[in-house]
Enzyme design. Sequence first.
Site, short mmCIF file in Angstrom:
data_model
loop_
_atom_site.label_atom_id
_atom_site.label_comp_id
_atom_site.label_asym_id
_atom_site.label_seq_id
_atom_site.Cartn_x
_atom_site.Cartn_y
_atom_site.Cartn_z
N SER A 153 35.47 38.93 41.45
CA SER A 153 36.26 39.18 43.40
C SER A 153 35.08 37.89 43.81
O SER A 153 36.15 37.85 45.37
CB SER A 153 36.27 40.36 43.47
N LYS A 156 37.04 35.12 45.27
CA LYS A 156 38.18 35.42 46.68
C LYS A 156 37.50 34.17 47.24
O LYS A 156 38.05 34.26 48.83
CB LYS A 156 38.24 36.89 46.44
N SER A 213 37.81 43.32 49.27
CA SER A 213 37.74 42.74 48.26
C SER A 213 39.18 42.54 48.05
O SER A 213 39.77 43.26 46.47
CB SER A 213 37.40 43.38 46.92
#
Length: 375
Positions: A153, A156, A213
């Site tokens: 993640s 991102k 997230s």
Amino acid sequence: MSNYRKANYRTKDGQRLTAQQYKNRRKFEIILHLSLLVACIVAVICLAVTLIHKSIHNANTQEVVETATDSATAELTIVDTIVEDVVIEKDNPYLKTSEDSASFFSGYEVTIDDNTKLITSDNVQSSYGVLVDLDSGKVIAQKDGNVRINPASMTKILTLLVAAEHIENLDDTFTMTQEIGNYIFSKDCSAVGLKVGDVQTIRDLMYGTILPSGADAAMCLAEYVSGSQEEFVKLMNEKLDELGISSTAHFTNCIGIYDKDHYCTLLDMAMILKAAEENELCHEVLNARTYTTSPTSEHPEGITISNWFLRRIEDKDTHGDVVGAKTGFVNESGCCGASYQISNDGSHYICVTADAWSTWRCIYDHVDIYDTYTS
């Protein structure tokens, strides 16, 4: 003829003129005739001069008028050309640079050299780690910082940056779709908690992508910007190329799902975070501890979301303040983290780690690296 001469050459009483009187009269007549002739000649010359002067004046006046007309026409033509060539461009407020970036080194190329310290402390249990000095562009310390990993993640961060560079209005809205809901459910992704039909602002989606997230928020951003995740990923890889790291980094999705073709090194992720911290909007989002979204179907007062990495590390001694961070996890890469710190002496650093066995362990590894190598 005889009567005429008599009238002119006799006195008033009819007597003949004497020789002297005759000569005087003839002299007077000659002078009179010459005077009349001279007066006529002068009059003709004056008339001719007047006509010539008038003609010249009219000609000059016409020339001045024509010149003035030509000049006016030329000026009008120039003004018209300038107006046609002017292009008014609107400034994109979401491309403004952050204040911190003024001290960052230029570019995104960093290398590990003989001066780079090796992270050997047993307190740092992540398998991979790197610390970069943003002011000098030097890699201060590392442990397999050039090894390719799946960024999970942490992906991102790039999703946020690419979205920021392609939006025009943070207050615009996007509606959560069934397709996005099905996708993140099937992939077992972390989420903000949006339901089908929930309407969120682009600002909500940006904070939702980073703080909890949220894969749902990230997918909504991608579809808002490009119409589909696939098209958005093209923009992400174009950004990697722009940063000069496309030879070692390549992304296949916007949320960090594991894929053998979705990868980067820790140094690559450090440069992605650097680019995000250079953007004023991204810097603001990455620095936020909490945020409350617009109302949703299940939460009329909005959903309050948090960046737990920042909230958990803020009371630890890192010789400075960690003011930006994003975590990640996939089985293949363990717990990962990328953080941005401003040290007590005003220096700027980025730390990236991967393959820790827990989120807390990832946080403590960052604390130890900052404590050991920054002042």
